[in-house]
Scaffold this active site. Structure first.
Site, mmCIF file in Angstrom:
data_model
loop_
_atom_site.group_PDB
_atom_site.id
_atom_site.type_symbol
_atom_site.label_atom_id
_atom_site.label_comp_id
_atom_site.label_asym_id
_atom_site.label_seq_id
_atom_site.Cartn_x
_atom_site.Cartn_y
_atom_site.Cartn_z
ATOM 1 N N ASN A 15 37.949 -14.072 -7.598
ATOM 2 C CA ASN A 15 37.498 -15.186 -8.438
ATOM 3 C C ASN A 15 38.044 -16.464 -7.812
ATOM 4 O O ASN A 15 38.748 -16.436 -6.787
ATOM 5 C CB ASN A 15 37.972 -14.995 -9.883
ATOM 6 N N LYS A 16 37.732 -17.581 -8.428
ATOM 7 C CA LYS A 16 38.121 -18.896 -7.906
ATOM 8 C C LYS A 16 39.595 -18.932 -7.502
ATOM 9 O O LYS A 16 40.450 -18.402 -8.198
ATOM 10 C CB LYS A 16 37.829 -19.946 -8.983
ATOM 11 N N GLN A 43 36.141 -27.634 -10.785
ATOM 12 C CA GLN A 43 35.115 -27.072 -11.680
ATOM 13 C C GLN A 43 35.603 -27.072 -13.131
ATOM 14 O O GLN A 43 34.809 -27.149 -14.059
ATOM 15 C CB GLN A 43 34.771 -25.626 -11.263
ATOM 16 N N ARG A 72 26.295 -23.443 -8.482
ATOM 17 C CA ARG A 72 27.417 -22.563 -8.106
ATOM 18 C C ARG A 72 27.719 -21.660 -9.286
ATOM 19 O O ARG A 72 27.142 -21.819 -10.359
ATOM 20 C CB ARG A 72 28.644 -23.351 -7.607
ATOM 21 N N GLY A 73 28.664 -20.717 -9.072
ATOM 22 C CA GLY A 73 28.927 -19.711 -10.096
ATOM 23 C C GLY A 73 28.142 -18.458 -9.728
ATOM 24 O O GLY A 73 26.955 -18.548 -9.390
ATOM 25 N N ALA A 74 28.810 -17.295 -9.790
ATOM 26 C CA ALA A 74 28.224 -16.074 -9.231
ATOM 27 C C ALA A 74 26.830 -15.733 -9.794
ATOM 28 O O ALA A 74 25.865 -15.605 -9.022
ATOM 29 C CB ALA A 74 29.207 -14.919 -9.412
ATOM 30 N N ARG A 102 26.536 -18.222 0.983
ATOM 31 C CA ARG A 102 27.919 -18.097 0.502
ATOM 32 C C ARG A 102 28.303 -16.614 0.562
ATOM 33 O O ARG A 102 27.522 -15.758 0.140
ATOM 34 C CB ARG A 102 28.070 -18.649 -0.929
ATOM 35 N N ASP A 114 33.755 -13.229 -9.209
ATOM 36 C CA ASP A 114 32.707 -13.358 -8.192
ATOM 37 C C ASP A 114 32.379 -12.013 -7.552
ATOM 38 O O ASP A 114 31.275 -11.800 -7.055
ATOM 39 C CB ASP A 114 33.129 -14.363 -7.123
HETATM 40 O O1 MRU Z 1 32.914 -21.751 -5.966
HETATM 41 P P1 MRU Z 1 32.255 -21.514 -7.291
HETATM 42 O O2 MRU Z 1 32.274 -22.694 -8.191
HETATM 43 O O3 MRU Z 1 30.870 -20.921 -7.127
HETATM 44 O O4 MRU Z 1 33.154 -20.387 -7.969
HETATM 45 C C1 MRU Z 1 32.816 -19.916 -9.244
HETATM 46 C C2 MRU Z 1 33.837 -19.017 -9.807
HETATM 47 O O5 MRU Z 1 34.801 -18.660 -9.175
HETATM 48 C C3 MRU Z 1 33.570 -18.481 -11.190
HETATM 49 O O6 MRU Z 1 34.777 -18.256 -11.856
HETATM 50 C C4 MRU Z 1 32.822 -17.156 -11.054
HETATM 51 O O7 MRU Z 1 31.645 -17.325 -10.327
HETATM 52 C C5 MRU Z 1 32.505 -16.542 -12.349
HETATM 53 S S1 MRU Z 1 31.265 -17.456 -13.156
HETATM 54 C C6 MRU Z 1 30.462 -16.641 -14.317
#
Ligand code: MRU
Length: 344
Positions: free
Chosen positions: A246-247, A195, A45-47, A88, A236
């Site tokens: 973002n999250k 996370q 996970r993570g963009a 996603r 994201d």
């Molecule tokens: O749902 P996730 O864990 O994929 O969400 C990730 C985030 O929201 C991060 O803050 C975002 O991707 C930036 S990571 C470099």
């Protein structure tokens, strides 16, 4: 520092982030459908990390379809790309990386199948390699904004685990720490998937960066007590006007930061900017399963029959963001023209 995803012996090898912080285990995907599943189920996970993983997924897809005739090979690749894109909906890096691969396929469609496979592999490796370099540059630019003894609040995980390596907002923290600044980090636990508690806390402990884990709801109190010098988060998807997805919970942190005169920075590569949308209203927000809220590690914490709303992301309006830190430099509000200029 760990590498989150790589191509190894013809397979996609990734850290299974669902197992951290207790176990550092790797998951190996032998075909593109397994890669799609790993993204959907958030093993990765993570963009930026999901973008690079999807690109590697296309390498596997190309190898799986090698025995087909040319036209069928090309149409199957396109179908695989669509399938990976459907995993996603919010992080734009996923669609960006798949577009890069599709573009290379189009440019090379006259080549033989082996040559197309090679081009896809080269592009996927470039996407992954560039991500690491990009993050280091974000770290350098971001470090210029971090005072010597700063207390930094961060949300979610934006570290090596959210990228291929190094991280975005956590990359800035890594760079400031590496520069000898005696910083201290407050990490939001980041309900519901934690996370912050599971991944950011793990990375901070691994790196020996002084850090304190807090419940999300403690961020406002810390800011009001004057104990936070700046907020650093990732993204994201960033719309052209600077609105940033973002999250979930990021928006609340941003509002609290503004209220308490704390600078609020977004650190993200330019691949996270969606040059096709004007505002955050056009960003699709993923909603995830109710069990993420009603259960913790399989243990039920809410009664059957309760309704649940579980958006995975929120949008922070641009005016709450002090500056956006990219690999090409730092830009401040208002964003539209400055972000447009970052397009290569
Ligand atoms: O749902 P996730 O864990 O994929 O969400 C990730 C985030 O929201 C991060 O803050 C975002 O991707 C930036 S990571 C470099």
């Amino acid at each position: 520092m760990v590498r989150t995803v790589a191509l190894e012996n013809g397979k996609v090898k990734l850290i299974d982030q669902r197992k951290l912080p207790l176990y550092l285990e790797y998951k190996t995907c032998g075909n593109y459908k397994e890669v799609a599943e790993a993204i959907r189920d958030m093993a990765v996970r993570g963009a930026p990390a999901i973008g690079a993983t999807a690109a590697y997924g296309m390498v596997l897809a190309a190898r799986e379809f090698m025995g087909l005739g040319k036209e069928e090979f090309l149409s199957s690749l396109l179908a695989a790309s669509r399938e990976l894109a459907a995993t996603r909906p919010t992080a734009v890096n996923l669609f960006w990386a798949l577009r890069e691969i599709e573009q290379v396929i189009n440019e090379h469609r006259a080549d033989n199948i082996e040559a197309i496979c090679r081009s896809i592999l080269e592009t996927a490796e470039k996407i992954a390699g560039d991500d690491i370099e990009t993050n280091k540059k974000i770290g350098e630019y971001g470090n210029t904004l971090v005072p010597r003894d700063a207390n930094i609040l961060t949300h979610c995980n934006t570290g090596s685990l959210a990228t291929v390596e190094f991280g975005t907002a956590l990359g800035v923290i890594r760079a400031a720490h590496g520069d000898g600044k005696s910083i201290h980090v407050y990490a939001d636990e980041t309900r519901p998937r934690l996370q912050g508690a599971r991944l950011t806390a793990w990375e901070l402990v691994q790196e020996g960066i002084p850090a304190t884990l807090i419940p999300d709801s403690a961020a406002g109190t810390l800011m009001r007590q004057g104990r936070i010098d700046l907020v650093l988060v990732g993204a994201d998807r960033i719309a052209l006007n600077g609105d940033t997805a973002n999250k979930i919970g990021t928006y609340s942190v941003a509002v609290l930061a503004k209220e308490n005169n704390v600078p609020f920075y977004v650190a993200a590569p330019t691949t996270t900017i969606d040059f096709m949308i004007d505002t955050g209203e056009q960003i699709e927000i993923e909603e995830r399963d109710r069990s993420e809220v009603t259960h913790i590690d399989g243990v039920q914490i809410a009664p059957d029959g309760i309704g649940v709303y579980n958006p995975a992301f929120d949008v922070t309006p641009a005016e709450y963001i002090t500056a956006i830190i990219t690999e090409k430099g730092v830009v401040g509000y208002p964003y539209e023209e400055k972000l447009r200029n970052l397009k290569v």
